[in-house]
Design a protein around this motif. Structure first.
Motif, PDB file in Angstrom:
ATOM      1  N   VAL A 285     -40.512  55.321  28.458  1.00  0.00           N
ATOM      2  CA  VAL A 285     -41.706  54.812  27.763  1.00  0.00           C
ATOM      3  C   VAL A 285     -41.530  53.309  27.562  1.00  0.00           C
ATOM      4  O   VAL A 285     -40.439  52.859  27.197  1.00  0.00           O
ATOM      5  N   ILE A 286     -42.582  52.562  27.859  1.00  0.00           N
ATOM      6  CA  ILE A 286     -42.570  51.110  27.583  1.00  0.00           C
ATOM      7  C   ILE A 286     -43.724  50.861  26.612  1.00  0.00           C
ATOM      8  O   ILE A 286     -44.869  51.237  26.906  1.00  0.00           O
ATOM      9  N   PHE A 287     -43.419  50.259  25.461  1.00  0.00           N
ATOM     10  CA  PHE A 287     -44.498  50.014  24.484  1.00  0.00           C
ATOM     11  C   PHE A 287     -44.273  48.700  23.756  1.00  0.00           C
ATOM     12  O   PHE A 287     -43.155  48.186  23.710  1.00  0.00           O
ATOM     13  N   THR A 288     -45.358  48.121  23.243  1.00  0.00           N
ATOM     14  CA  THR A 288     -45.275  46.803  22.596  1.00  0.00           C
ATOM     15  C   THR A 288     -45.543  46.933  21.095  1.00  0.00           C
ATOM     16  O   THR A 288     -46.559  47.486  20.695  1.00  0.00           O
ATOM     17  N   VAL A 289     -44.621  46.392  20.311  1.00  0.00           N
ATOM     18  CA  VAL A 289     -44.776  46.324  18.852  1.00  0.00           C
ATOM     19  C   VAL A 289     -45.387  44.973  18.512  1.00  0.00           C
ATOM     20  O   VAL A 289     -44.940  43.941  19.024  1.00  0.00           O
ATOM     21  N   ASP A 290     -46.446  44.975  17.699  1.00  0.00           N
ATOM     22  CA  ASP A 290     -47.107  43.730  17.262  1.00  0.00           C
ATOM     23  C   ASP A 290     -46.897  43.637  15.745  1.00  0.00           C
ATOM     24  O   ASP A 290     -47.414  44.462  15.003  1.00  0.00           O
ATOM     25  N   ILE A 291     -46.057  42.680  15.303  1.00  0.00           N
ATOM     26  CA  ILE A 291     -45.839  42.478  13.865  1.00  0.00           C
ATOM     27  C   ILE A 291     -46.231  41.061  13.490  1.00  0.00           C
ATOM     28  O   ILE A 291     -46.021  40.126  14.280  1.00  0.00           O
ATOM     29  N   ARG A 292     -46.840  40.896  12.306  1.00  0.00           N
ATOM     30  CA  ARG A 292     -47.344  39.575  11.915  1.00  0.00           C
ATOM     31  C   ARG A 292     -47.218  39.372  10.406  1.00  0.00           C
ATOM     32  O   ARG A 292     -47.273  40.320   9.630  1.00  0.00           O
ATOM     33  N   SER A 293     -47.064  38.106  10.029  1.00  0.00           N
ATOM     34  CA  SER A 293     -47.095  37.731   8.612  1.00  0.00           C
ATOM     35  C   SER A 293     -47.283  36.214   8.517  1.00  0.00           C
ATOM     36  O   SER A 293     -46.810  35.494   9.406  1.00  0.00           O
ATOM     37  N   PRO A 294     -47.948  35.736   7.469  1.00  0.00           N
ATOM     38  CA  PRO A 294     -48.014  34.288   7.253  1.00  0.00           C
ATOM     39  C   PRO A 294     -46.713  33.749   6.657  1.00  0.00           C
ATOM     40  O   PRO A 294     -46.530  32.540   6.563  1.00  0.00           O
ATOM     41  N   ASP A 295     -45.832  34.675   6.271  1.00  0.00           N
ATOM     42  CA  ASP A 295     -44.578  34.289   5.611  1.00  0.00           C
ATOM     43  C   ASP A 295     -43.426  34.389   6.619  1.00  0.00           C
ATOM     44  O   ASP A 295     -43.096  35.480   7.118  1.00  0.00           O
ATOM     45  N   GLN A 296     -42.834  33.251   6.918  1.00  0.00           N
ATOM     46  CA  GLN A 296     -41.783  33.189   7.955  1.00  0.00           C
ATOM     47  C   GLN A 296     -40.650  34.170   7.671  1.00  0.00           C
ATOM     48  O   GLN A 296     -40.201  34.902   8.564  1.00  0.00           O
ATOM     49  N   ALA A 297     -40.220  34.230   6.423  1.00  0.00           N
ATOM     50  CA  ALA A 297     -39.069  35.084   6.082  1.00  0.00           C
ATOM     51  C   ALA A 297     -39.432  36.556   6.314  1.00  0.00           C
ATOM     52  O   ALA A 297     -38.658  37.331   6.887  1.00  0.00           O
ATOM     53  N   LYS A 298     -40.655  36.926   5.915  1.00  0.00           N
ATOM     54  CA  LYS A 298     -41.085  38.320   6.122  1.00  0.00           C
ATOM     55  C   LYS A 298     -41.156  38.641   7.615  1.00  0.00           C
ATOM     56  O   LYS A 298     -40.745  39.701   8.072  1.00  0.00           O
ATOM     57  N   LEU A 299     -41.707  37.693   8.373  1.00  0.00           N
ATOM     58  CA  LEU A 299     -41.873  37.904   9.813  1.00  0.00           C
ATOM     59  C   LEU A 299     -40.507  38.136  10.454  1.00  0.00           C
ATOM     60  O   LEU A 299     -40.304  39.093  11.217  1.00  0.00           O
ATOM     61  N   ASP A 300     -39.558  37.292  10.119  1.00  0.00           N
ATOM     62  CA  ASP A 300     -38.213  37.417  10.715  1.00  0.00           C
ATOM     63  C   ASP A 300     -37.527  38.700  10.237  1.00  0.00           C
ATOM     64  O   ASP A 300     -36.866  39.391  11.026  1.00  0.00           O
ATOM     65  N   ALA A 301     -37.733  39.042   8.961  1.00  0.00           N
ATOM     66  CA  ALA A 301     -37.108  40.269   8.422  1.00  0.00           C
ATOM     67  C   ALA A 301     -37.679  41.497   9.134  1.00  0.00           C
ATOM     68  O   ALA A 301     -36.946  42.405   9.551  1.00  0.00           O
ATOM     69  N   MET A 302     -39.001  41.487   9.349  1.00  0.00           N
ATOM     70  CA  MET A 302     -39.618  42.647  10.005  1.00  0.00           C
ATOM     71  C   MET A 302     -39.096  42.795  11.430  1.00  0.00           C
ATOM     72  O   MET A 302     -38.805  43.899  11.905  1.00  0.00           O
ATOM     73  N   ARG A 303     -38.937  41.643  12.107  1.00  0.00           N
ATOM     74  CA  ARG A 303     -38.438  41.735  13.489  1.00  0.00           C
ATOM     75  C   ARG A 303     -37.053  42.380  13.493  1.00  0.00           C
ATOM     76  O   ARG A 303     -36.780  43.314  14.275  1.00  0.00           O
ATOM     77  N   ALA A 304     -36.192  41.914  12.607  1.00  0.00           N
ATOM     78  CA  ALA A 304     -34.820  42.451  12.561  1.00  0.00           C
ATOM     79  C   ALA A 304     -34.834  43.940  12.216  1.00  0.00           C
ATOM     80  O   ALA A 304     -34.134  44.747  12.851  1.00  0.00           O
ATOM     81  N   GLU A 305     -35.700  44.324  11.273  1.00  0.00           N
ATOM     82  CA  GLU A 305     -35.742  45.745  10.859  1.00  0.00           C
ATOM     83  C   GLU A 305     -36.297  46.627  11.967  1.00  0.00           C
ATOM     84  O   GLU A 305     -35.835  47.743  12.197  1.00  0.00           O
ATOM     85  N   VAL A 306     -37.287  46.126  12.695  1.00  0.00           N
ATOM     86  CA  VAL A 306     -37.848  46.912  13.808  1.00  0.00           C
ATOM     87  C   VAL A 306     -36.793  47.103  14.885  1.00  0.00           C
ATOM     88  O   VAL A 306     -36.595  48.211  15.416  1.00  0.00           O
TER      89      VAL A 306
END
Ligand code: HGY
Ligand code: MN
Ligand code: MN
Length: 415
Positions: A285-306
């Motif tokens: 399976v190939i799939f794309t995760v789209d995560i977004r935030s106006p807050d840089q720290a949240k954005l980076d944290a979400m990427r690491a957690e995903v």
């Protein structure tokens, strides 16, 4: 005419008619549009736009990424042009207004200036950016990204769609490889008018969004590798099920975004299942995760957690797991001076307005790296977009275009 054309207004009927005519090119199946980038429909839409620009007395330039630049001369050819623009390409099940309002609203500004015989010191340029959507060729905002120096042209030309077709080959096939060097143009300012694509303005009873910031984004393409097997005769404890892995990771993406509320979003939008047969356990399976935030720290944290969650699920199920970032931009702060001009224009026009952060990505997010940039938004019905039922009102379209007109009159300096 009072100072600086402050009582000038756009022709709302002409604008609405133009939006309706463009929507007939690459129609969807439910009233919206399917004018995906570098398709024959995209080319047809480009030709119509070029025809309209020529009729408005503008000269057209095209760069090697197919970005289109229609120029209305200013009285000072040395003055840096004021750019307006957005994109004419749509999602496969797109609306009539996403991107298109920004391009045709900009054309309407020029048409209105022509009608009124208004001259500006700075030239004015109406722009159509190639492949803003990133639906056919990831990432989104590809051509404005090359223009702003975030991607090389080689990288862009080698991006492939689901059928393995190359961006560069498709751009050549539709005959829209221009001669201008991408990014060579210098800008006094760039203004992008766009529908909000969210529910805030309508819910707040506002006509105008003064866009101060844009949220940042990661697109993570995850490939899970298991083993094709019979869905009937394979015991449950012998399965290496990539489809199950994708389902679990999809749920984790949702949970991660919810854990970072407010101002965080996440979803899986594009999925390719192999072999995609009713009675075969998916081996890949190939799939794309789209995560977004106006807050840089949240954005980076979400990427690491995903990424951690994906690896953990893969380990649980004995799957191979590869993760590639196929799209990214940090949260964006637009030009404070231009934001003030836009807010002042909305006030001068007596329009109900509010500051807003853009939830969607836009070409302006990249151009903001190389020129003073701002966005203007109008509401959309129910906040719905990237859906053929996307709707705005003619009044909203005209009001937001009037704000862009007044902004341009100030920045391009009426003579
Ligand atoms: O993905 C986006 O935000 C934009 O619609 N391309
Ligand atoms: Mn758009
Ligand atoms: Mn879009």
């Amino acid at each position: 005419m009072s100072a600086a054309g402050s009582n000038l207004r756009v022709n709302s009927v002409r604008l609405w008619d133009a939006l309706g005519e463009m929507a007939l090119i690459g129609p969807g199946v439910a009233g919206g549009c399917n004018r995906q980038t570098l398709t024959d429909a995209d080319s047809q839409g480009r030709h119509l736009f070029a025809e309209w620009c020529k009729a408005a007395g503008m000269s057209m330039g095209v760069d090697t990424m197919g970005n289109m630049f229609a120029t209305r001369a200013g009285t000072d050819p040395e003055a840096l042009p004021v750019y307006m623009g957005s994109h004419l390409d749509t999602q496969p099940t797109g609306g009539r207004y996403d991107g298109v309002l920004g391009v045709l609203g900009a054309l309407e500004v020029v048409r209105s200036l022509n009608d009124a015989g208004v001259q500006t010191k700075h030239p004015i340029v109406v722009t159509n950016w190639t492949n803003e959507e990133g639906a056919r060729f990831a990432p989104a905002m590809l051509a404005s990204g090359v223009f702003a120096g975030l991607h090389s042209q080689d990288y862009a030309y080698n991006r492939t769609d689901m059928e393995g077709k190359r961006f560069g080959d498709e751009l050549a096939r539709i005959g829209w490889v221009g001669t201008e060097v991408v990014g060579a143009r210098k800008m006094q300012a760039m203004i992008e008018l766009h529908i909000e694509q969210g529910p805030i303005l309508e819910a707040e009873g506002k006509e105008i969004g003064v866009v101060t910031h844009g949220q940042g984004l990661w697109w993570l393409e995850i490939t899970l590798t298991g083993r094709d097997a019979h869905t009937g005769s394979t015991p449950m404890n012998m399965r290496v099920n990539a489809g199950l892995g994708m389902a679990r990771i999809t749920e984790r993406v949702h949970q991660i975004a919810m854990s970072h509320q407010p101002a965080a979003v996440g979803a899986v939008g594009q999925v390719q299942v192999f072999p995609n047969s009713r009675n075969v356990i998916p081996g890949k399976v190939i799939f794309t995760v789209d995560i977004r935030s106006p807050d840089q720290a949240k954005l980076d944290a979400m990427r690491a957690e995903v990424e951690r969650a994906a690896q953990a699920v893969a380990a649980e199920l004995g799957l191979g797991c590869a993760i590639e970032a196929v799209g990214h931009f940090d949260p964006v702060t637009f030009d404070a001076g231009l934001v003030k001009v836009v807010r002042g224009a909305a006030e001068q026009l007596g329009l109900r307005h509010m500051d807003i952060i853009s939830g969607a990505g836009h070409d302006a997010c990249w151009i903001n790296r190389v020129a003073p940039t701002v966005m203007i938004m109008c509401p959309c019905v129910g906040g719905l977009s990237h859906n053929e039922a996307e709707e705005i009102t003619s009044a909203w379209a005209a009001a937001a275009t009037d704000v862009m007109l007044q902004t341009v009159l100030q920045v391009a300096v009426v003579v």
